[in-house]
Write a protein that holds these residues in place. Sequence first.
Motif, PDB file in Angstrom:
ATOM      1  N   ASP A 174       0.801  -1.223   0.000  1.00 40.80           N
ATOM      2  CA  ASP A 174       0.000   0.000   0.000  1.00 40.80           C
ATOM      3  C   ASP A 174       0.836   1.275   0.000  1.00 40.80           C
ATOM      4  O   ASP A 174       0.312   2.352  -0.294  1.00 40.80           O
ATOM      5  CB  ASP A 174      -0.940   0.015   1.213  1.00 40.80           C
ATOM      6  N   ALA A 175       2.109   1.182   0.319  1.00 39.70           N
ATOM      7  CA  ALA A 175       2.980   2.366   0.331  1.00 39.70           C
ATOM      8  C   ALA A 175       3.490   2.622  -1.079  1.00 39.70           C
ATOM      9  O   ALA A 175       4.699   2.588  -1.361  1.00 39.70           O
ATOM     10  CB  ALA A 175       4.138   2.171   1.306  1.00 39.70           C
ATOM     11  N   ARG A 176       2.554   2.900  -2.003  1.00 41.17           N
ATOM     12  CA  ARG A 176       2.876   2.918  -3.418  1.00 41.17           C
ATOM     13  C   ARG A 176       3.950   3.934  -3.786  1.00 41.17           C
ATOM     14  O   ARG A 176       4.953   3.592  -4.401  1.00 41.17           O
ATOM     15  CB  ARG A 176       1.607   3.191  -4.229  1.00 41.17           C
ATOM     16  N   ASP A 181       9.434   4.929  -5.676  1.00 39.54           N
ATOM     17  CA  ASP A 181      10.699   5.669  -5.686  1.00 39.54           C
ATOM     18  C   ASP A 181      11.874   4.760  -5.328  1.00 39.54           C
ATOM     19  O   ASP A 181      12.948   4.821  -5.954  1.00 39.54           O
ATOM     20  CB  ASP A 181      10.633   6.844  -4.701  1.00 39.54           C
ATOM     21  N   LYS A 182      11.681   3.905  -4.325  1.00 39.33           N
ATOM     22  CA  LYS A 182      12.750   2.978  -3.941  1.00 39.33           C
ATOM     23  C   LYS A 182      13.107   2.056  -5.104  1.00 39.33           C
ATOM     24  O   LYS A 182      14.281   1.808  -5.396  1.00 39.33           O
ATOM     25  CB  LYS A 182      12.313   2.129  -2.743  1.00 39.33           C
ATOM     26  N   GLY A 194       1.553  -2.593  -7.266  1.00 42.88           N
ATOM     27  CA  GLY A 194       0.546  -1.565  -7.026  1.00 42.88           C
ATOM     28  C   GLY A 194      -0.589  -1.928  -6.099  1.00 42.88           C
ATOM     29  O   GLY A 194      -1.271  -1.058  -5.581  1.00 42.88           O
ATOM     30  N   LEU A 195      -0.833  -3.243  -5.910  1.00 40.32           N
ATOM     31  CA  LEU A 195      -1.880  -3.699  -4.989  1.00 40.32           C
ATOM     32  C   LEU A 195      -3.213  -2.998  -5.265  1.00 40.32           C
ATOM     33  O   LEU A 195      -3.820  -2.385  -4.397  1.00 40.32           O
ATOM     34  CB  LEU A 195      -1.450  -3.487  -3.532  1.00 40.32           C
ATOM     35  N   VAL A 213      -0.874   4.516 -13.180  1.00 39.42           N
ATOM     36  CA  VAL A 213       0.016   3.982 -14.218  1.00 39.42           C
ATOM     37  C   VAL A 213       0.837   5.104 -14.829  1.00 39.42           C
ATOM     38  O   VAL A 213       2.064   4.988 -14.998  1.00 39.42           O
ATOM     39  CB  VAL A 213      -0.793   3.244 -15.302  1.00 39.42           C
ATOM     40  N   ASN A 214       0.188   6.203 -15.151  1.00 39.73           N
ATOM     41  CA  ASN A 214       0.898   7.323 -15.769  1.00 39.73           C
ATOM     42  C   ASN A 214       1.859   7.989 -14.800  1.00 39.73           C
ATOM     43  O   ASN A 214       2.934   8.446 -15.207  1.00 39.73           O
ATOM     44  CB  ASN A 214      -0.115   8.333 -16.317  1.00 39.73           C
ATOM     45  N   TRP A 215       1.483   8.032 -13.522  1.00 36.77           N
ATOM     46  CA  TRP A 215       2.400   8.603 -12.530  1.00 36.77           C
ATOM     47  C   TRP A 215       3.671   7.760 -12.420  1.00 36.77           C
ATOM     48  O   TRP A 215       4.781   8.305 -12.345  1.00 36.77           O
ATOM     49  CB  TRP A 215       1.722   8.691 -11.154  1.00 36.77           C
ATOM     50  N   VAL A 216       3.523   6.433 -12.421  1.00 42.15           N
ATOM     51  CA  VAL A 216       4.698   5.554 -12.339  1.00 42.15           C
ATOM     52  C   VAL A 216       5.613   5.774 -13.538  1.00 42.15           C
ATOM     53  O   VAL A 216       6.841   5.878 -13.400  1.00 42.15           O
ATOM     54  CB  VAL A 216       4.271   4.075 -12.241  1.00 42.15           C
TER      55      VAL A 216
END
Length: 417
Positions: A174-176, A181-182, A194-195, A213-216
């Motif tokens: 959940d800590a997407r 970033d990691k 992404g859960l 999806v676009n943010w990733v």
Amino acid sequence: MQIKDVLLAPGNGAFFYDDQAAIRAGATQDGFIYVGVPTTPGFESIRIPASLLSIGLVLTDDTVVWGDMMNVQYSGAGGRDPLFDTNQISDLTSRVVTPRLLEIDASRYLDASANVLEPFEQNRLPLAIQYGVSQALLRAAAHLQRCTMAEVICAEFDLPLPTRRVPIYCQSGDAREINVDKMILKGVDVLPHGLINSRQKFGADGQTFVKFVNWVATRTREIGRPEYHPVLHFDVYGWIGQEIGLEPQSVADFICKVADTVPDFTLNIESPADFGSTQAQIENYAKIVSILDNRGSNARIVVDERCNTLEDIRLFAEAKATHLVQIKTPDVGSIADTARAVLLCKENKVGAYVGGSCTETDLSAQASVHISVATQADMMLAKPGMGVDEAFSIVGNEQNRLLAMLNRRRTQNENVG
């Protein structure tokens, strides 16, 4: 015989067992817990700590080799085995499995596994037992043969010593945003899972999912190294089917629309819909795959739910009902069958992803690495747990150490030759 005693030790998985049916029905989160009444048999609450049972084989030289028995996060869902019961598994292991272990030749891995894990009273052993015992037997064979677990698999299946590194896939939990970033900073090959397991995370008509999806993709370009180009992989837990509808054409149209927003990336969509049975899943996934292929889409379908056992995997692969199979190791049972599943996928020109669950352990993750590398799977899951750092370290370091040992072995063989 090489095994003179068997030890059992209760333990903790690296995450929690969750009632998927209750979550799909709208259970809300309060901090880390889910609020609501559980619906899947065995669950006293919607989220409970993952338990497991370790099995140790005491060899004649007093070395003890271990394997870990557990079930997956969403136990009892999608045709999977029920929630893990430590007392039941311990009793069955002591009564049935232990006497068998004391009688086999542990240096012959496939024969030993087949004999120890044969059905009892005409019923297959629980998959958790098969998984843990087969890990311990693989370690025993490697110890007795003075080689790596991967080399045991290569010898048993007549495979060449591998040279290729298997791409690693991380899951965010959940800590997407933080975990994405990691993953980007660590150069993970496939990300972020992404859960997407609720209507809130998927959004009306999937809009929340499309934005994520676009943010990733954007974040990857912003903070990733210039040459970094991962595969984007999202597990939507059937929510495309639930929100968009179960018509294969509609599911395929939605997936193509998402893929078109990130044209520079390969897009894996795991579990786009749940059609209610293995046969229905095969028929409808085959239609979705065909539509995507005919359109030349950069999206690939990944099957998980309703594709659990080696036989399920064979059916999906032969029907070309997926681009990539998640071989969910605790659901397959014997880890030897995970190796067989990878090879079966390759025979049918279907991608093989050695997955598993966040509920697993360092030991089961390391054994999975040896299977993945030996069979040259297309990708493998960083596990256990939902944190990126620990799982990526366990799986990545085990792979690097293994490849170094295999390279040395190959050099020795060439010098002898």
